[in-house]
Design an enzyme around this catalytic site. Structure first.
Site, PDB file in Angstrom:
ATOM      1  N   ASP A  53      65.635  -1.065   6.798  1.00  0.00           N
ATOM      2  CA  ASP A  53      65.302   0.360   6.982  1.00  0.00           C
ATOM      3  C   ASP A  53      64.946   0.659   8.435  1.00  0.00           C
ATOM      4  OD1 ASP A  53      64.751   1.745   4.018  1.00  0.00           O
ATOM      5  OD2 ASP A  53      64.346  -0.402   4.028  1.00  0.00           O
ATOM      6  N   GLU A  78      63.679   8.937   7.964  1.00  0.00           N
ATOM      7  CA  GLU A  78      62.617   8.652   7.002  1.00  0.00           C
ATOM      8  C   GLU A  78      61.477   7.805   7.539  1.00  0.00           C
ATOM      9  OE1 GLU A  78      62.204   7.285   2.339  1.00  0.00           O
ATOM     10  OE2 GLU A  78      64.100   6.992   3.367  1.00  0.00           O
ATOM     11  N   ASP A 142      69.271   8.706   6.553  1.00  0.00           N
ATOM     12  CA  ASP A 142      68.533   7.844   5.633  1.00  0.00           C
ATOM     13  C   ASP A 142      69.048   6.433   5.899  1.00  0.00           C
ATOM     14  OD1 ASP A 142      67.231   6.522   3.602  1.00  0.00           O
ATOM     15  OD2 ASP A 142      67.491   8.148   2.154  1.00  0.00           O
ATOM     16  N   ASP A 145      69.288   4.239   1.899  1.00  0.00           N
ATOM     17  CA  ASP A 145      69.014   5.075   0.731  1.00  0.00           C
ATOM     18  C   ASP A 145      69.151   4.207  -0.513  1.00  0.00           C
ATOM     19  OD1 ASP A 145      68.608   7.560  -0.674  1.00  0.00           O
ATOM     20  OD2 ASP A 145      70.718   7.440  -1.233  1.00  0.00           O
ATOM     21  N   THR A 147      66.382   1.886  -1.460  1.00  0.00           N
ATOM     22  CA  THR A 147      65.824   0.609  -1.000  1.00  0.00           C
ATOM     23  C   THR A 147      65.579  -0.348  -2.164  1.00  0.00           C
ATOM     24  OG1 THR A 147      64.802   1.711   0.896  1.00  0.00           O
ATOM     25  CG2 THR A 147      63.958  -0.454   0.330  1.00  0.00           C
ATOM     26  N   SER A 284      70.759   5.336  -5.309  1.00  0.00           N
ATOM     27  CA  SER A 284      71.154   5.904  -4.014  1.00  0.00           C
ATOM     28  C   SER A 284      72.241   6.969  -4.095  1.00  0.00           C
ATOM     29  CB  SER A 284      71.627   4.777  -3.062  1.00  0.00           C
ATOM     30  OG  SER A 284      72.960   4.417  -3.324  1.00  0.00           O
ATOM     31  N   ASP A 313      68.252  12.638   1.646  1.00  0.00           N
ATOM     32  CA  ASP A 313      68.726  12.066   0.390  1.00  0.00           C
ATOM     33  C   ASP A 313      69.975  12.764  -0.150  1.00  0.00           C
ATOM     34  OD1 ASP A 313      66.819  10.034   0.037  1.00  0.00           O
ATOM     35  OD2 ASP A 313      65.348  11.460  -0.736  1.00  0.00           O
TER      36      ASP A 313
END
Length: 376
Positions: A53, A78, A142, A145, A147, A284, A313
């Site tokens: 991430d 994010e 993202d 997306d 995770t 996701s 998202d």
């Protein structure tokens, strides 16, 4: 392939998402081969954050800045740089980012001033602190997306979109565990969520989908593997939504997680609309990818009270579905509004994505019929 406005931006965005997917695949492989938790932390809201991430956010931020200029560059994303600065993941993130940059030329991307110091990596992550809005141009990212899907070796996505004056104009969606060949998704015998654990010899997995607004076209490329170089868009093929209009023949998608969606209400809508197939529960924005490519026809998402949908998202996936011929609105039939900051404000009950207008109208009617007897 692309001409006119946003051509350079799309070229850079597709290349950097390919690179980010390559990074994610390497991190996921490491993560799945170890059980010591060194690649994963929990955030204040109990959601997970991984080395991937933070690393993807830093890589995308740095490359957009170098390729398009840092002046007036606005990125909405994010992850929080302040949290990273005190995280025990920081050293692993710095190493992952710098290893990734060494491979950037293979993706047609040049990176200067490497290796980056920890402070530079934190700076790159922190550059993504814009809140978006109606005016100007904003990139929306993202980095990973889904995770939870990523950590479980399952479906996840890297999502990058460009918003100008409140409208999504570019969308790029990297799906590293999604099969390249459409026919390999068998709704009746194999859940999409199980496919990432299948033997890689059975099917080629990993693709990037992308679209530019008002072209009526969406494209898909296989991910670049370790032996190939991303030279151009020549490997891209057009994708199109399914032509199925009968709900009894349609396949629907819904989120896996119960925390921010109501499976029971979705089930009620499906029954009211006449859907007969079991829904695919998929992590996701791969759900949007499934609609865009014709692997599924319906995606319904009904957030529980108090949950606010975030633009990162949805932005990339929504545009790709629309340009592939699909329809995406809230449950009242209104377009989603990406002009009001990091949240999708004013959503009527939920989000509905369909492969065409006929199915969309039937699902909207089913929502209305089911709503009064629900507890949402």
């Amino acid at each position: 392939m692309w001409e006119g406005e946003f051509s350079k931006e799309l070229d850079v965005a597709v290349r950097v998402v390919h690179l980010a997917c390559h990074l994610c695949q390497k991190v996921q492989k490491t993560l799945l081969s170890t059980t010591n938790g060194e690649q994963v932390n929990s955030k204040d809201d109990d959601s997970l954050v991984t080395v991937a991430d933070y690393s993807v956010q830093a890589v995308v931020s740095w490359i957009l800045s170098e390729s398009l200029g840092s002046q007036n560059l606005s990125i909405v994303a994010e992850e929080d740089a302040q949290v990273l600065s005190t995280s025990d993941l920081l050293q692993a993130v710095v190493e992952t980012v710098n290893e990734c940059f060494l491979e950037a030329p293979r993706f047609g991307l040049e990176v200067s001033d490497i290796p980056l110091s920890p402070n530079k990596v934190i700076e790159a992550v922190g550059r993504c602190n814009s809140s978006g809005g109606l005016e100007g141009r904003h990139w929306v990212l993202d980095p990973v997306d889904g995770t939870l899907g990523f950590v479980r070796g399952n479906q996840y996505a890297v999502a990058l979109a460009l918003i100008e004056e409140g409208r999504v104009v570019l969308g790029v969606l990297g799906c590293p565990n999604y099969p390249v060949k459409k026919g390999l998704v068998n709704h009746h015998h194999q859940q999409m969520s199980e496919m990432s654990s299948a033997s890689p010899d059975v099917w080629e997995k990993g693709c990037v989908m992308y679209a530019k607004r008002d072209t009526g076209k969406a494209w898909m490329q296989p991910l670049v593997d370790g032996k190939l170089k991303l030279d151009s868009f020549e490997s891209a093929i057009l994708i199109r939504v399914s032509s199925i209009e009968d709900p009894a023949l349609a396949t629907s998608c819904e989120p896996v997680e119960k925390a921010n969606t109501s499976h029971s209400f979705t089930e009620g809508v499906a029954h009211s609309a006449g859907l007969r197939t079991k829904p695919l529960r998929v992590y996701s924005m791969v759900k949007y990818a499934a609609i865009a490519r014709g692997d599924a026809e319906i995606y319904m998402r009904f957030a529980r009270a108090g949950y606010k949908e975030k633009i990162w998202d949805h932005a990339a996936g929504v545009l790709i579905v629309q340009e592939a011929g699909g329809v995406v609105t809230d449950a009242g039939g209104r377009p989603l509004d990406f002009s009001r900051g990091i949240y999708l404000e004013g959503i009527d009950r939920g989000i509905i994505a369909c492969s065409g207008a006929v199915l969309h109208e039937k699902i909207i009617s089913a929502v209305d019929a089911s709503w009064e007897c629900s507890l949402l």
